[in-house]
Scaffold this active site. Structure first.
Site, PDB file in Angstrom:
ATOM      1  N   HIS A  87      -1.353   7.816 -12.914  1.00  0.00           N
ATOM      2  CA  HIS A  87      -2.674   7.581 -11.651  1.00  0.00           C
ATOM      3  C   HIS A  87      -3.649   8.379 -12.035  1.00  0.00           C
ATOM      4  O   HIS A  87      -3.040   9.435 -11.567  1.00  0.00           O
ATOM      5  CB  HIS A  87      -1.709   7.261 -10.660  1.00  0.00           C
ATOM      6  CG  HIS A  87      -2.739   6.493  -9.525  1.00  0.00           C
ATOM      7  ND1 HIS A  87      -2.513   5.132  -9.530  1.00  0.00           N
ATOM      8  CD2 HIS A  87      -3.310   6.598  -8.530  1.00  0.00           C
ATOM      9  CE1 HIS A  87      -3.598   4.647  -8.608  1.00  0.00           C
ATOM     10  NE2 HIS A  87      -3.634   5.289  -7.797  1.00  0.00           N
ATOM     11  N   ASP A 127       0.589  -0.373   1.854  1.00  0.00           N
ATOM     12  CA  ASP A 127      -0.439   0.727   1.303  1.00  0.00           C
ATOM     13  C   ASP A 127      -1.859  -0.372   1.290  1.00  0.00           C
ATOM     14  O   ASP A 127      -2.719   0.663   1.112  1.00  0.00           O
ATOM     15  CB  ASP A 127       0.040   1.448   0.131  1.00  0.00           C
ATOM     16  CG  ASP A 127      -1.322   1.692  -0.391  1.00  0.00           C
ATOM     17  OD1 ASP A 127      -1.697   2.774   0.642  1.00  0.00           O
ATOM     18  OD2 ASP A 127      -1.869   1.508  -1.757  1.00  0.00           O
ATOM     19  N   ARG A 169      -8.307   2.185   6.214  1.00  0.00           N
ATOM     20  CA  ARG A 169      -8.870   3.446   5.986  1.00  0.00           C
ATOM     21  C   ARG A 169     -10.226   3.372   5.310  1.00  0.00           C
ATOM     22  O   ARG A 169     -10.829   4.373   5.997  1.00  0.00           O
ATOM     23  CB  ARG A 169      -8.121   3.950   5.079  1.00  0.00           C
ATOM     24  CG  ARG A 169      -6.609   4.614   6.096  1.00  0.00           C
ATOM     25  CD  ARG A 169      -5.710   4.961   4.260  1.00  0.00           C
ATOM     26  NE  ARG A 169      -6.345   6.499   3.597  1.00  0.00           N
ATOM     27  CZ  ARG A 169      -5.779   6.781   2.573  1.00  0.00           C
ATOM     28  NH1 ARG A 169      -4.784   5.770   1.947  1.00  0.00           N
ATOM     29  NH2 ARG A 169      -6.394   7.864   1.910  1.00  0.00           N
ATOM     30  N   SER A 184      -0.060   6.429  -0.440  1.00  0.00           N
ATOM     31  CA  SER A 184      -0.822   5.608  -0.866  1.00  0.00           C
ATOM     32  C   SER A 184      -0.460   5.729  -2.542  1.00  0.00           C
ATOM     33  O   SER A 184       0.536   5.114  -3.169  1.00  0.00           O
ATOM     34  CB  SER A 184      -2.046   5.804  -0.664  1.00  0.00           C
ATOM     35  OG  SER A 184      -2.931   4.629  -1.208  1.00  0.00           O
ATOM     36  N   LYS A 244       2.814   3.926  -4.716  1.00  0.00           N
ATOM     37  CA  LYS A 244       2.753   2.572  -5.601  1.00  0.00           C
ATOM     38  C   LYS A 244       3.074   2.880  -7.047  1.00  0.00           C
ATOM     39  O   LYS A 244       3.541   1.888  -7.703  1.00  0.00           O
ATOM     40  CB  LYS A 244       1.188   2.745  -5.477  1.00  0.00           C
ATOM     41  CG  LYS A 244       0.274   1.838  -4.385  1.00  0.00           C
ATOM     42  CD  LYS A 244      -1.045   1.682  -5.033  1.00  0.00           C
ATOM     43  CE  LYS A 244      -2.040   2.739  -4.918  1.00  0.00           C
ATOM     44  NZ  LYS A 244      -2.343   2.569  -3.577  1.00  0.00           N
TER      45      LYS A 244
HETATM   46  N1  URA Z   1      -5.790   6.598  -5.024  1.00  0.00           N
HETATM   47  C1  URA Z   1      -4.758   5.622  -3.842  1.00  0.00           C
HETATM   48  O1  URA Z   1      -4.209   4.806  -4.517  1.00  0.00           O
HETATM   49  N2  URA Z   1      -4.978   5.771  -2.704  1.00  0.00           N
HETATM   50  C2  URA Z   1      -5.377   6.749  -1.713  1.00  0.00           C
HETATM   51  O2  URA Z   1      -5.231   7.071  -0.443  1.00  0.00           O
HETATM   52  C3  URA Z   1      -6.437   7.154  -2.606  1.00  0.00           C
HETATM   53  C4  URA Z   1      -6.770   7.394  -4.120  1.00  0.00           C
END
Ligand code: URA
Length: 432
Positions: free
Chosen positions: A82, A161, A168, A183, A187
């Site tokens: 990620h 999230d 956000r 966040s 995931k």
């Molecule tokens: N990517 C994400 O999945 N969450 C964030 O808060 C920032 C970047």
């Protein structure tokens, strides 16, 4: 417990208990806590911060808000990566097929672009008929059969999230390290992968602007993983200038296909290799970067990585002919060349400016509901440290139907996005 008391507590910088964090997240999900209360709490977090324990509680609470995928009957190792978000960042598009072609099961849940950052799902949807919204069963079956799937985030995974990220984004509370950590890490835990490698980006085209902030976020992510019994590896990389040469959805897929055919720029290659190395070591397939490099070069040279990309396209309903026929992509009908007014060396190329330019041309969206133009974007002809003559093209802007004000603004931003120096400029350090 009352939300207003917890907002007051965080406003005063007092640490929450696990129960209090769970109360906030569960309340927000069941509707007993309103958007305006969650927004106030998020803003208090931005000013007062969260401790490491609070960050771990928040991460676990996000995970617990949905289901967790389980690949244990498919493979011992399943990889995921990620990025914290960048400009021209197409690493997933090349890394996922390379990994799968090397025998690594790869389960990638990706997002759409938002703000100035691009998103893998938008990029893949520029391939005609490509489907990113896979059901859980489709996702698992494809990983079983093709060894790799790239799907949009399922609403059943970390829904807390999803809901809080959207809030956000419109309340200027994205760039807090604990919130980003919870966040991203939630995931990755919910996606069930055994090898998690994160690319934390900093610079003008990233949410975090300095290397120090990126290092703090990286350490927090590793620590949060440890507190939740998940090993997390992190690469820190610069997003001062865009990654690669193409920015915009179709354009980035084309650059990725070219990469898999063996035609690549150094920066995209280096970030891909850094993430590949950590993943292959985690999966017991390589000892070090030199091992990983040999494997990656071979997968590109023998065509297996490109073939895997083709298999992904076919499995997800897309037209595989795009691989040899780029005219099947939508590309902007109009082109404007931005030229250097003087000769020398490119000393600066702002990822943020290029991203805003691409967005004004139609490649990005302001709100989740906005539509995007797959064919819009920017092709860079020069990057930092390249030499340039007066009149040389620095970048090309591609677009379709853009109103004149937006187009004028995009051209002005593009002209100001780079600087030329008379003195030779070194290639910037990319990976830390
Ligand atoms: N990517 C994400 O999945 N969450 C964030 O808060 C920032 C970047």
């Amino acid at each position: 417990m009352r939300a207003v008391d917890l907002i007051e507590k965080k406003k005063q910088g007092i640490e929450h208990t696990k129960e209090e964090i769970n109360f906030l997240i569960n309340g927000y999900m069941n509707g007993s806590i309103e958007d305006y209360q969650m927004s106030a709490w998020l803003m208090a977090v931005c000013f007062q911060g969260l401790s490491d324990s609070e960050t771990a509680y928040l991460t676990q609470s996000f995970v617990d808000s949905g289901e967790v995928l389980d690949f244990s009957d498919i493979a011992v190792h399943v990889a995921d990566k990620h990025s914290t978000g960048g400009v021209g960042d197409k690493v997933t598009l090349v890394l996922a097929p390379i990994l799968a072609s090397l025998g690594v099961y790869t389960a990638k849940l990706s997002g759409r672009g938002l703000g100035f950052t691009g998103g893998t799902i938008d990029k893949l949807e520029s391939i005609p008929n490509f489907r990113c919204e896979l059901s859980k069963d489709e996702f698992l079956n494809q990983i079983k059969n093709v060894h790799v799937a790239i799907s949009s985030q399922s609403p059943n995974l970390t829904p807390a999230d999803g809901k809080i990220y959207a809030l956000r984004d419109v309340t200027a509370t994205v760039d807090n390290k604990s919130l980003i950590c919870a966040s991203v890490v939630s995931k990755k835990i919910a996606s069930g992968a055994t090898s998690i490698v994160l690319d934390v980006k900093f610079g003008s085209g990233a949410f975090l602007k300095t290397k120090e902030e990126a290092r703090e976020l990286a350490e927090l992510m590793i620590k949060t993983g440890k507190l939740l019994n998940k090993k997390i590896d992190v690469v820190i990389s610069s997003m001062e200038q865009p990654l690669g040469y193409n920015i915009g959805n179709s354009l980035e897929v084309i650059e990725s296909i070219e990469f898999l055919k063996g035609f690549y720029g150094e920066d995209l290659y280096d970030v891909t290799l850094a993430l590949l190395t950590k993943t292959l070591i985690n999966c017991g397939l390589a000892y070090d970067m030199s091992d990983a490099k040999k494997m990656m070069d071979e997968a590109i040279k023998n065509g297996s990585a490109l073939n895997k990309f083709k298999e992904i396209i076919i499995a997800q309903g897309g037209n595989p002919d795009v691989i040899n026929n780029y005219s099947l992509f939508e590309i902007g009908k109009n082109k404007i060349e931005i030229k250097a007014l003087e000769g020398g060396y490119i000393s600066k190329l702002s990822a943020l400016d290029v991203a805003y330019c691409a967005k004004l041309l139609g490649a990005g969206r302001d709100k989740k509901s906005d539509s995007i133009d797959f064919g819009a974007g920017v092709i860079l002809k020069k990057k930092v440290s390249d030499s340039i003559n007066q009149g040389d093209v620095v970048m090309e802007l591609y677009f379709n139907d853009v109103n004149q004000n937006k187009l004028d603004e995009a051209v002005t931003i593009a002209r100001n996005s780079f600087k030329v120096s008379k003195i030779k400029v070194e290639k910037p350090v990319l990976i830390f």
